[in-house]
Design a protein around this motif. Structure first.
Motif, PDB file in Angstrom:
ATOM      1  N   ALA A   1      -2.261  -3.928 -36.921  1.00 59.77           N
ATOM      2  CA  ALA A   1      -3.223  -3.809 -38.027  1.00 59.77           C
ATOM      3  C   ALA A   1      -2.694  -4.481 -39.292  1.00 59.77           C
ATOM      4  O   ALA A   1      -3.429  -5.196 -39.984  1.00 59.77           O
TER       5      ALA A   1
ATOM      6  N   ASP B   1     -10.566  -1.171 -38.041  1.00 55.40           N
ATOM      7  CA  ASP B   1     -10.421   0.276 -37.831  1.00 55.40           C
ATOM      8  C   ASP B   1     -10.968   0.680 -36.465  1.00 55.40           C
ATOM      9  O   ASP B   1     -10.361   1.495 -35.760  1.00 55.40           O
TER      10      ASP B   1
ATOM     11  N   ASP C   1     -12.761  -4.580 -42.534  1.00 52.70           N
ATOM     12  CA  ASP C   1     -11.871  -3.432 -42.349  1.00 52.70           C
ATOM     13  C   ASP C   1     -12.445  -2.461 -41.325  1.00 52.70           C
ATOM     14  O   ASP C   1     -11.705  -1.888 -40.531  1.00 52.70           O
ATOM     15  N   SER C   2     -13.750  -2.293 -41.324  1.00 48.33           N
ATOM     16  CA  SER C   2     -14.379  -1.372 -40.365  1.00 48.33           C
ATOM     17  C   SER C   2     -14.190  -1.865 -38.932  1.00 48.33           C
ATOM     18  O   SER C   2     -14.006  -1.058 -38.014  1.00 48.33           O
TER      19      SER C   2
ATOM     20  N   SER D   1      -8.922   8.558 -33.882  1.00 50.04           N
ATOM     21  CA  SER D   1      -7.721   8.365 -34.697  1.00 50.04           C
ATOM     22  C   SER D   1      -6.807   9.579 -34.616  1.00 50.04           C
ATOM     23  O   SER D   1      -5.647   9.496 -34.955  1.00 50.04           O
TER      24      SER D   1
ATOM     25  N   CYS E   1      -8.533  -0.388 -33.753  1.00 53.85           N
ATOM     26  CA  CYS E   1      -7.376   0.515 -33.724  1.00 53.85           C
ATOM     27  C   CYS E   1      -7.724   1.853 -33.077  1.00 53.85           C
ATOM     28  O   CYS E   1      -6.927   2.407 -32.314  1.00 53.85           O
ATOM     29  N   LYS E   2      -8.905   2.376 -33.347  1.00 57.10           N
ATOM     30  CA  LYS E   2      -9.337   3.628 -32.706  1.00 57.10           C
ATOM     31  C   LYS E   2      -9.459   3.442 -31.196  1.00 57.10           C
ATOM     32  O   LYS E   2      -9.056   4.307 -30.407  1.00 57.10           O
TER      33      LYS E   2
END
Length: 134
Positions: free
Chosen positions: A21, A39, A35-36, A5, A42-43
């Motif tokens: 997102a 996330d 959500d994890s 991130s 996105c990373k």
């Protein structure tokens, strides 16, 4: 994967990932994504963005395939990156950000198991197939 991130991405990529997102969190079809999971996706997109020289909506199938081939990670981690890119570009196609989803145009295998010792020769062969004709 910790620290992805904090990778530097262009403003274009940052905006695209944020839009993705936000849409995924609001979309009732994808609310089932933890959500994890979002996330992590996105990373992984940030890592790809930091290592590619293209704007998010100008990425080619060849760039994706070359990047995936160049990863020095376990097969299941490579699959996870591929899935993250597919999720992003399917979204981009669905909302009209791209005319063609570059992940559907790659010849990169999804989950084909190769005999032990064939991985590197097959990567070289795939690069040769994508090379421009001389």
């Amino acid at each position: 994967m910790m620290g992805h991130s904090r990778l530097t991405v262009s403003d274009q990529w940052g905006a695209a990932i944020s839009d993705f997102a936000e849409t995924m969190r609001k979309d009732r079809r994808t609310r089932a994504l933890a959500d994890s999971t979002l996330d992590r996706i996105c990373k992984q997109l940030r890592r790809f963005a930091s290592e590619t020289g293209s704007a998010p909506y100008d990425v080619t199938p060849g760039q994706i395939a070359d990047w995936l081939d160049g990863l020095n990670v376990a097969r299941n981690v490579e699959y996870s990156y591929r899935t993250a890119l597919r999720t992003f570009y399917r979204w981009a196609y669905r909302v009209g950000r791209v005319l063609d989803d570059p992940t559907t145009l790659t010849d990169h295998p999804l989950a084909k198991h190769e005999p032990i010792g064939w991985s590197e020769p097959l990567k070289v062969f795939r690069r040769w197939l994508r090379a421009p004709m001389r």
